[in-house]
Design an enzyme around this catalytic site. Sequence first.
Site, PDB file in Angstrom:
ATOM      1  N   CYS A  75      93.746  -6.123  88.159  1.00  0.00           N
ATOM      2  CA  CYS A  75      93.866  -5.348  86.922  1.00  0.00           C
ATOM      3  C   CYS A  75      95.266  -5.494  86.324  1.00  0.00           C
ATOM      4  O   CYS A  75      96.263  -5.525  87.058  1.00  0.00           O
ATOM      5  CB  CYS A  75      93.569  -3.872  87.213  1.00  0.00           C
ATOM      6  N   GLU A 126      82.288 -21.494  80.308  1.00  0.00           N
ATOM      7  CA  GLU A 126      81.943 -20.469  79.315  1.00  0.00           C
ATOM      8  C   GLU A 126      80.429 -20.310  79.156  1.00  0.00           C
ATOM      9  O   GLU A 126      79.901 -20.189  78.047  1.00  0.00           O
ATOM     10  CB  GLU A 126      82.602 -20.771  77.955  1.00  0.00           C
ATOM     11  N   MET A 139      88.296 -12.311  82.231  1.00  0.00           N
ATOM     12  CA  MET A 139      89.296 -13.169  81.599  1.00  0.00           C
ATOM     13  C   MET A 139      90.467 -13.283  82.575  1.00  0.00           C
ATOM     14  O   MET A 139      90.776 -12.334  83.297  1.00  0.00           O
ATOM     15  CB  MET A 139      89.791 -12.545  80.285  1.00  0.00           C
ATOM     16  N   SER A 178      88.276 -21.467  84.447  1.00  0.00           N
ATOM     17  CA  SER A 178      88.446 -22.830  83.921  1.00  0.00           C
ATOM     18  C   SER A 178      89.244 -23.709  84.877  1.00  0.00           C
ATOM     19  O   SER A 178      88.956 -24.906  85.001  1.00  0.00           O
ATOM     20  CB  SER A 178      89.102 -22.794  82.540  1.00  0.00           C
ATOM     21  N   CYS A 206      90.522  -2.989  85.639  1.00  0.00           N
ATOM     22  CA  CYS A 206      89.526  -2.324  86.477  1.00  0.00           C
ATOM     23  C   CYS A 206      88.770  -1.314  85.612  1.00  0.00           C
ATOM     24  O   CYS A 206      89.207  -0.970  84.504  1.00  0.00           O
ATOM     25  CB  CYS A 206      90.183  -1.639  87.674  1.00  0.00           C
ATOM     26  N   GLN A 250      78.535 -17.891  79.562  1.00  0.00           N
ATOM     27  CA  GLN A 250      78.049 -16.642  78.952  1.00  0.00           C
ATOM     28  C   GLN A 250      77.586 -16.853  77.517  1.00  0.00           C
ATOM     29  O   GLN A 250      76.776 -16.097  77.007  1.00  0.00           O
ATOM     30  CB  GLN A 250      79.124 -15.538  79.005  1.00  0.00           C
TER      31      GLN A 250
END
Length: 192
Positions: free
Chosen positions: A141, A84, A11, A16, A178, A86
């Site tokens: 991270c 997207e 994320m 996008s 992470c 996934q």
Amino acid sequence: MAKLYFRYGTMNSGKSIEVLRTVHNYEEQGKKVLLFTPSVDDRSGVGIVASRIGMQKSAIVIQDGVNMKELAAKERPNCILIDEAQFLNAGQIEQLAEIADDLNIPVIAYGLRADFMGQLFEGSASLFAIADKIEEIKTVCWYCDKKATMNMRCKDGVPIFHGEQIQIGGNESYIPVCRKCYTDKKREAGQH
């Protein structure tokens, strides 16, 4: 020979934005693109690919019964882009491979590698198995300066490690982390 690409990231890694940039580049050259997004992703509205920086574009909605290969054969685009990815099932990923192989149209699928529990999504697992080229889109991270490899789900700013695999959300629900920070937060929550 056209290829099936899988570009994955956590994320907030800019997937996008990359999809929208690629669409723009093709269209600026007068080339035709078919942009797809799964119906489950309704953050900005069904059929809208949107980035957190405000860019957005309408897309063809992938839902049960949509035959992407048939549509690609009819429309004959220069490229097919999926946001997207996934959320697709294994059969839909096979359609994408057939578009590249049988119709010689490049397909670039963007998506998450794994869910907030570190488990592969069906679409991601299928893409890892059959994509011609796999590329990581990197980000940092939330808690340290290491490369983010995991998606941490949060509720009211507190990390959570249980729930349904799919919960549509953005920065209010997920942060990139992470593995070490993920594990540390999981231990703090008494989940590990």
